[in-house]
Scaffold this motif. Structure first.
Motif, short mmCIF file in Angstrom:
data_model
loop_
_atom_site.label_atom_id
_atom_site.label_comp_id
_atom_site.label_asym_id
_atom_site.label_seq_id
_atom_site.Cartn_x
_atom_site.Cartn_y
_atom_site.Cartn_z
N ASN A 1 -9.30 6.49 -5.28
CA ASN A 1 -9.71 7.98 -5.74
C ASN A 1 -8.64 8.46 -6.72
O ASN A 1 -8.92 9.37 -7.77
CB ASN A 1 -10.09 8.93 -4.61
N ALA A 2 -7.34 8.14 -6.71
CA ALA A 2 -6.44 8.69 -7.45
C ALA A 2 -6.60 8.25 -8.98
O ALA A 2 -6.18 9.09 -9.56
CB ALA A 2 -5.06 8.27 -6.84
N LYS A 3 -7.05 6.86 -9.06
CA LYS A 3 -7.29 6.57 -10.37
C LYS A 3 -8.71 6.68 -10.78
O LYS A 3 -9.08 6.03 -11.89
CB LYS A 3 -6.95 4.93 -10.24
N ASN A 4 -9.41 7.08 -9.95
CA ASN A 4 -10.83 7.16 -10.18
C ASN A 4 -11.62 5.87 -10.47
O ASN A 4 -12.36 5.78 -11.54
CB ASN A 4 -11.36 8.05 -11.34
N THR A 5 -11.18 4.75 -9.97
CA THR A 5 -11.54 3.67 -10.24
C THR A 5 -12.31 2.77 -9.09
O THR A 5 -11.80 3.19 -7.85
CB THR A 5 -10.47 2.56 -10.57
N VAL A 6 -13.34 2.32 -9.47
CA VAL A 6 -14.14 1.42 -8.30
C VAL A 6 -14.18 0.05 -8.41
O VAL A 6 -14.03 -0.44 -9.74
CB VAL A 6 -15.77 2.17 -8.28
N PHE A 7 -14.08 -0.71 -7.40
CA PHE A 7 -14.16 -2.27 -7.51
C PHE A 7 -15.29 -2.79 -6.92
O PHE A 7 -15.78 -2.19 -5.70
CB PHE A 7 -12.55 -2.66 -6.93
N LEU A 8 -15.56 -4.04 -7.24
CA LEU A 8 -16.52 -4.83 -6.26
C LEU A 8 -15.98 -6.23 -6.28
O LEU A 8 -15.77 -6.97 -7.27
CB LEU A 8 -17.87 -4.80 -7.28
N ARG A 9 -15.70 -6.40 -5.25
CA ARG A 9 -15.01 -7.86 -4.90
C ARG A 9 -16.23 -8.78 -4.56
O ARG A 9 -16.91 -8.46 -3.55
CB ARG A 9 -14.17 -7.71 -3.86
#
Length: 123
Positions: free
Chosen positions: A73-81
């Protein structure tokens, strides 16, 4: 204008893993996020979703236990492993920000979309 930018796609052999990332350009935050995929001549389907507040995660049955969605949330980044990839996972993968109500799997609930990143899994 918010834009989402996906990265991390590519060509991999079956059984291998990939991690996709989705980051916004511009001011952005506070949205539930989803990863969708679309194979040629097929509709765009939800793969995984994650809420902003509680971080509750949702997965399509076909990827449960294999794919993991997460967010910073701090970087507003979402990941999909994506682990143990199969040829049927081949598709363009999109991240999207959910703005409207309705089902998490409904594409119309999402307002902001990335341009997509191609994932190709060879057998």
């Amino acid at each position: 204008q918010v834009q989402l930018v996906e990265s991390g796609g590519g060509l991999v052999q079956a059984g291998n893993s990939l991690t996709l990332s989705c980051a916004p350009s511009g001011r952005f935050g506070g949205y539930d996020m989803g990863w969708f995929r679309q194979a040629p001549e097929k509709k765009r389907d939800l793969v995984a979703g994650i809420t902003w507040g509680t971080g509750t995660k949702y997965y399509a049955d076909s990827v449960k236990g294999l794919f993991t969605i997460s967010r910073d949330n701090a970087k507003n980044t979402v990941f999909l492993r994506m682990n143990s990839l199969k040829p049927e996972d081949t598709a363009v993968y999109y991240c999207a920000a959910r703005v409207f109500g309705g089902s998490y799997s409904d594409t119309s609930a999402y307002r902001y979309w990335g341009q997509g990143t191609q994932v190709t899994v060879s057998s």
